[in-house]
Design a protein around this motif. Structure first.
Motif, PDB file in Angstrom:
ATOM      1  N   LEU A 188     -11.368  43.249  40.214  1.00  0.00           N
ATOM      2  CA  LEU A 188     -12.041  42.544  39.124  1.00  0.00           C
ATOM      3  C   LEU A 188     -12.630  41.239  39.658  1.00  0.00           C
ATOM      4  O   LEU A 188     -12.023  40.565  40.491  1.00  0.00           O
ATOM      5  N   SER A 189     -13.782  40.886  39.139  1.00  0.00           N
ATOM      6  CA  SER A 189     -14.403  39.601  39.457  1.00  0.00           C
ATOM      7  C   SER A 189     -15.359  39.254  38.321  1.00  0.00           C
ATOM      8  O   SER A 189     -15.402  39.926  37.293  1.00  0.00           O
ATOM      9  N   TYR A 190     -16.111  38.161  38.468  1.00  0.00           N
ATOM     10  CA  TYR A 190     -17.170  37.774  37.530  1.00  0.00           C
ATOM     11  C   TYR A 190     -16.720  37.918  36.066  1.00  0.00           C
ATOM     12  O   TYR A 190     -17.318  38.668  35.281  1.00  0.00           O
ATOM     13  N   PRO A 191     -15.690  37.175  35.640  1.00  0.00           N
ATOM     14  CA  PRO A 191     -15.138  37.315  34.287  1.00  0.00           C
ATOM     15  C   PRO A 191     -15.989  36.600  33.237  1.00  0.00           C
ATOM     16  O   PRO A 191     -15.624  35.528  32.739  1.00  0.00           O
ATOM     17  N   TYR A 192     -17.094  37.207  32.875  1.00  0.00           N
ATOM     18  CA  TYR A 192     -18.027  36.586  31.934  1.00  0.00           C
ATOM     19  C   TYR A 192     -17.383  36.554  30.545  1.00  0.00           C
ATOM     20  O   TYR A 192     -17.215  37.590  29.897  1.00  0.00           O
ATOM     21  N   VAL A 193     -17.024  35.366  30.078  1.00  0.00           N
ATOM     22  CA  VAL A 193     -16.390  35.202  28.765  1.00  0.00           C
ATOM     23  C   VAL A 193     -17.394  34.572  27.801  1.00  0.00           C
ATOM     24  O   VAL A 193     -18.192  33.700  28.174  1.00  0.00           O
ATOM     25  N   PHE A 194     -17.349  35.027  26.562  1.00  0.00           N
ATOM     26  CA  PHE A 194     -18.299  34.511  25.564  1.00  0.00           C
ATOM     27  C   PHE A 194     -17.753  34.804  24.178  1.00  0.00           C
ATOM     28  O   PHE A 194     -16.802  35.581  24.002  1.00  0.00           O
ATOM     29  N   GLU A 195     -18.357  34.167  23.177  1.00  0.00           N
ATOM     30  CA  GLU A 195     -17.959  34.346  21.792  1.00  0.00           C
ATOM     31  C   GLU A 195     -19.095  34.980  21.006  1.00  0.00           C
ATOM     32  O   GLU A 195     -20.268  34.614  21.180  1.00  0.00           O
ATOM     33  N   ALA A 196     -18.768  35.934  20.159  1.00  0.00           N
ATOM     34  CA  ALA A 196     -19.756  36.598  19.306  1.00  0.00           C
ATOM     35  C   ALA A 196     -19.022  37.309  18.189  1.00  0.00           C
ATOM     36  O   ALA A 196     -17.901  37.818  18.383  1.00  0.00           O
ATOM     37  N   ASP A 197     -19.631  37.341  17.016  1.00  0.00           N
ATOM     38  CA  ASP A 197     -19.060  38.050  15.860  1.00  0.00           C
ATOM     39  C   ASP A 197     -17.638  37.588  15.567  1.00  0.00           C
ATOM     40  O   ASP A 197     -16.761  38.394  15.231  1.00  0.00           O
ATOM     41  N   GLU A 198     -17.403  36.283  15.722  1.00  0.00           N
ATOM     42  CA  GLU A 198     -16.105  35.666  15.456  1.00  0.00           C
ATOM     43  C   GLU A 198     -14.993  36.242  16.324  1.00  0.00           C
ATOM     44  O   GLU A 198     -13.817  36.222  15.959  1.00  0.00           O
ATOM     45  N   GLN A 199     -15.365  36.748  17.480  1.00  0.00           N
ATOM     46  CA  GLN A 199     -14.412  37.267  18.446  1.00  0.00           C
ATOM     47  C   GLN A 199     -14.691  36.632  19.808  1.00  0.00           C
ATOM     48  O   GLN A 199     -15.772  36.083  20.043  1.00  0.00           O
ATOM     49  N   THR A 200     -13.693  36.715  20.691  1.00  0.00           N
ATOM     50  CA  THR A 200     -13.867  36.262  22.066  1.00  0.00           C
ATOM     51  C   THR A 200     -13.841  37.479  22.977  1.00  0.00           C
ATOM     52  O   THR A 200     -12.944  38.332  22.868  1.00  0.00           O
ATOM     53  N   TRP A 201     -14.830  37.547  23.873  1.00  0.00           N
ATOM     54  CA  TRP A 201     -15.027  38.733  24.696  1.00  0.00           C
ATOM     55  C   TRP A 201     -14.998  38.366  26.181  1.00  0.00           C
ATOM     56  O   TRP A 201     -15.304  37.233  26.560  1.00  0.00           O
ATOM     57  N   MET A 202     -14.677  39.358  26.992  1.00  0.00           N
ATOM     58  CA  MET A 202     -14.807  39.228  28.443  1.00  0.00           C
ATOM     59  C   MET A 202     -15.442  40.503  28.987  1.00  0.00           C
ATOM     60  O   MET A 202     -15.043  41.611  28.625  1.00  0.00           O
ATOM     61  N   LEU A 203     -16.439  40.313  29.860  1.00  0.00           N
ATOM     62  CA  LEU A 203     -17.095  41.441  30.513  1.00  0.00           C
ATOM     63  C   LEU A 203     -16.977  41.246  32.023  1.00  0.00           C
ATOM     64  O   LEU A 203     -17.880  40.707  32.665  1.00  0.00           O
ATOM     65  N   PRO A 204     -15.843  41.651  32.615  1.00  0.00           N
ATOM     66  CA  PRO A 204     -15.667  41.426  34.051  1.00  0.00           C
ATOM     67  C   PRO A 204     -16.393  42.470  34.880  1.00  0.00           C
ATOM     68  O   PRO A 204     -16.648  43.591  34.425  1.00  0.00           O
ATOM     69  N   GLU A 205     -16.721  42.092  36.107  1.00  0.00           N
ATOM     70  CA  GLU A 205     -17.288  43.036  37.069  1.00  0.00           C
ATOM     71  C   GLU A 205     -16.155  43.930  37.565  1.00  0.00           C
ATOM     72  O   GLU A 205     -15.141  43.464  38.054  1.00  0.00           O
ATOM     73  N   ALA A 206     -16.332  45.257  37.426  1.00  0.00           N
ATOM     74  CA  ALA A 206     -15.291  46.213  37.810  1.00  0.00           C
ATOM     75  C   ALA A 206     -15.931  47.529  38.217  1.00  0.00           C
ATOM     76  O   ALA A 206     -15.497  48.601  37.787  1.00  0.00           O
ATOM     77  N   HIS A 207     -16.961  47.466  39.056  1.00  0.00           N
ATOM     78  CA  HIS A 207     -17.720  48.687  39.339  1.00  0.00           C
ATOM     79  C   HIS A 207     -16.887  49.740  40.062  1.00  0.00           C
ATOM     80  O   HIS A 207     -17.190  50.933  40.002  1.00  0.00           O
ATOM     81  N   ARG A 208     -15.800  49.320  40.731  1.00  0.00           N
ATOM     82  CA  ARG A 208     -14.957  50.306  41.407  1.00  0.00           C
ATOM     83  C   ARG A 208     -14.196  51.190  40.423  1.00  0.00           C
ATOM     84  O   ARG A 208     -13.670  52.237  40.794  1.00  0.00           O
TER      85      ARG A 208
END
Length: 305
Positions: A95-115
């Motif tokens: 895992l890398s690049y843990p892009y965290v953000f807020e939307a729709d009153e929720q907190t999200w993370m979209l990590p890099e996990a291409h493997r």
């Protein structure tokens, strides 16, 4: 992997991201460094959110000995004093690049996990260190690297580089878009929307300056993560994309020895998170590489013919 190893370190720059992109330099800006890493490890890819007056910085935690990254979170008070560190997300794959953000009153993370073979969107169930799989973002045959979502003009946009094996000789920037963060996602008909090694791989949080989306991208012309460039989207619609790249933002000499690269520029309120690197060639590193080669040879000799 070569004998020289990238060693990254994370800093908190006391300036908002748009101001840094417009001035084109980090020179003379105050920076607070996260604690040094244990031997032959690094932290990189910082992304942050403020919550209850505290800055939460999510990072890739990587050990060159095991070569599998996980996600840690560092929690700072408003004076940038470290309060605590926790493990935020760990999986069997890197895992890398843990892009965290807020939307729709929720907190999200979209990590890099291409493997893992897929792009998984996580939702916080107990911020900042408990996450659940919320959705898999389908991108056809593409497996996204450093996927970066951003809401603009009524649509969610996803900037990413597709994983290639063997590695592509030249970088590619691809786009997808959706009406909602959970989809349905559609790849842009103009993909790849940009091709070069200087301004295609995402490297931070997008922002809007003078009405145009600006995406920090990595300049990998001379080395992986050598610098950050602003990529300006002169036009961004489901039908058309036009871009141009600005000058490279280099690491100041005052960051020595971490002056050989920078590959993240991420907004966190009124501060900006960066990572900078130096390359290490040590007896430890040479020994580690020799040990790996011996293990490969032993596996090859013990495998049935």
């Amino acid at each position: 992997m070569g004998l020289r190893k990238d060693i990254w370190r994370i800093g908190i720059v006391d300036s908002p991201l748009p101001a840094i992109l417009e001035r084109g330099t980090l020179e003379d800006l105050p920076v607070v460094w996260t604690p040094p890493m244990r031997s032959f490890c690094f932290r990189a890819d910082p992304f942050g959110l403020w919550r209850d007056g505290r800055l939460h910085i999510f990072v890739e935690d990587y050990d060159h000995r095991v070569r599998v990254g996980s996600i840690d979170v560092f929690i700072y008070d408003a004076a940038f004093r470290l309060q605590e560190q926790r493990k935020a997300l760990q999986t069997p794959w890197h895992l890398s690049y843990p892009y965290v953000f807020e939307a729709d009153e929720q907190t999200w993370m979209l990590p890099e996990a291409h493997r893992s073979g897929k792009l998984t969107l996580y939702r916080a169930i107990n911020f900042p260190d408990q996450w659940e799989e919320a959705a898999v973002i389908p991108l056809g045959e593409d497996i996204a690297v450093d996927a970066t979502p951003f809401f603009y003009n009524g649509l969610w946009w996803l900037f990413y580089t597709p994983a290639r094996r063997p590695a592509a000789p030249i970088g590619e920037l691809h786009l997808a878009y959706a009406p909602d963060i959970s989809g349905p996602w559609q790849r842009h008909p103009s993909n790849p929307v940009r091709m070069d090694n200087a301004s295609t791989r995402p490297g931070g949080t997008p922002c809007v300056i003078d009405g145009k989306v600006v995406l920090p991208v990595q300049d990998c012309t001379h080395t992986y993560g050598g610098a950050i460039r602003p990529l300006i989207f002169d036009e961004l619609t489901p039908e058309r994309v036009r871009t141009h790249a600005g000058p490279a933002i280099l690491t100041p000499s005052s960051y020595a020895p971490y002056t050989e690269g920078m590959h993240t520029l991420a907004a966190a309120g009124n501060v900006t998170l960066i990572d900078v690197k130096y390359t290490n060639l040590s007896v430890h590193g040479v020994g580690l590489q020799a040990w790996r080669e011996v293990k490969k040879l032993v596996r090859k000799m013990s495998s049935p013919t």
